[in-house]
Scaffold this active site. Structure first.
Site, PDB file in Angstrom:
ATOM      1  CB  THR A 177      17.448  33.551  64.652  1.00 54.47           C
ATOM      2  OG1 THR A 177      17.039  34.925  64.576  1.00 54.47           O
ATOM      3  CG2 THR A 177      18.199  33.300  65.955  1.00 54.47           C
ATOM      4  CB  CYS A 207      18.541  38.378  60.766  1.00 51.79           C
ATOM      5  SG  CYS A 207      17.551  37.660  62.099  1.00 51.79           S
ATOM      6  CG  ASN A 212      24.578  37.212  62.661  1.00 53.26           C
ATOM      7  OD1 ASN A 212      25.233  36.217  62.354  1.00 53.26           O
ATOM      8  ND2 ASN A 212      23.739  37.791  61.816  1.00 53.26           N
ATOM      9  CB  CYS A 254      20.520  37.958  68.778  1.00 54.46           C
ATOM     10  SG  CYS A 254      21.394  38.839  67.472  1.00 54.46           S
TER      11      CYS A 254
END
Length: 261
Positions: free
Chosen positions: A201, A199, A76, A74
């Protein structure tokens, strides 16, 4: 037992963070993690992370999706856990830490609220019809769109995530509109099973896909707007491989408290 938790957000992507060094949990069920992430009956978050020690890195990141299950990388969340590590005094201005997709380097502002996170290098982008498919630490589907502000991201993203091609393993579905000066991105995330405000990625996958689509090369900086704010992706591209990929944006503590586990 009661443990201390911290709530962080990065461009509206929000997370529960727990310092596993001082609150070691031997057994916590996926169901309990899902309850903690629930926005009506828990703390509320897109995911939960444990920060643990590691012999070779500053720390290790363990990420769980809002459905309680272990997640892939992830972006963030990675930026938020770096800000969390600075808050805990583990790091100062930069760090090398370990995540599920391998080692990551990151640097953080002196104030501790802006993080540049290095992502994995990418040398393969596949196609599914007109869409791009790639893995930036998590698998992503990228489709170009017009009038994205009015698009039904939830139902269309859910349909792609659950189609015959992707249903078994799942995929994150990103829709992008090229606004000229920036890319506008909305994402349906697997594991959350809903649209999220950002998001990491995903916006990384979008920026790389659009660079390939436009036949760009060299050092590229791509501004991105998401529902939760502004992010930036920087990378080098030689026409074949994306290297020195950085996800850049805010990471801020929202609040802290105690919860029974």
């Amino acid at each position: 037992m009661d443990i201390q938790f911290f709530k962080y957000q990065g461009a509206g992507n929000d997370f529960i963070l727990i310092d596993h060094r001082v609150s070691p949990l031997q057994n916590i069920s996926y169901e309990r993690i899902e309850q903690l992430c629930d926005r009506r009956f828990g703390i509320g978050a897109d995911g939960l992370m444990f920060l643990t020690t590691h012999d070779e890195y500053d720390f290790e990141m363990h990420y769980y999706n809002a459905d309680g299950k272990p997640g892939s990388m992830c972006g963030n969340g990675g930026r938020c856990i770096v800000a969390f590590a600075k808050h805990l005094g583990i790091i100062d201005r930069d760090t090398n830490f370990l995540a599920v997709d391998g080692p990551h380097y990151a640097k953080i502002s002196e104030e501790g609220n802006w993080v540049d996170l290095q992502m994995i290098d990418i040398d393969t982008i596949n196609r599914d019809g007109d869409a791009f498919v790639l893995n930036t630490g998590s698998p992503h589907y990228v489709a170009q769109m017009e009038n994205l502000e009015d698009y039904d991201v939830f139902h269309n993203g859910q349909a792609i995530r659950n189609n015959d091609t992707y249903k078994e393993k799942g995929i994150n579905v990103n829709f992008v509109e090229d606004k000229g000066d920036y890319l506008f991105v909305r994402t349906f995330e697997r594991g959350v099973e809903d649209e999220t405000y950002a998001c990491g990625t995903g916006v990384t996958a979008v920026a790389l896909s659009m660079a390939q689509h436009k036949n760009l090369s060299g050092h590229i900086k791509t501004p991105v707007k998401v529902l939760g704010g502004d992010l930036s992706i920087e990378f080098d591209y030689n026409g074949k491989e994306f290297t020195h990929v950085f996800l850049c944006g805010p990471a801020e503590k929202v609040f802290e408290g105690q919860v029974s586990i």
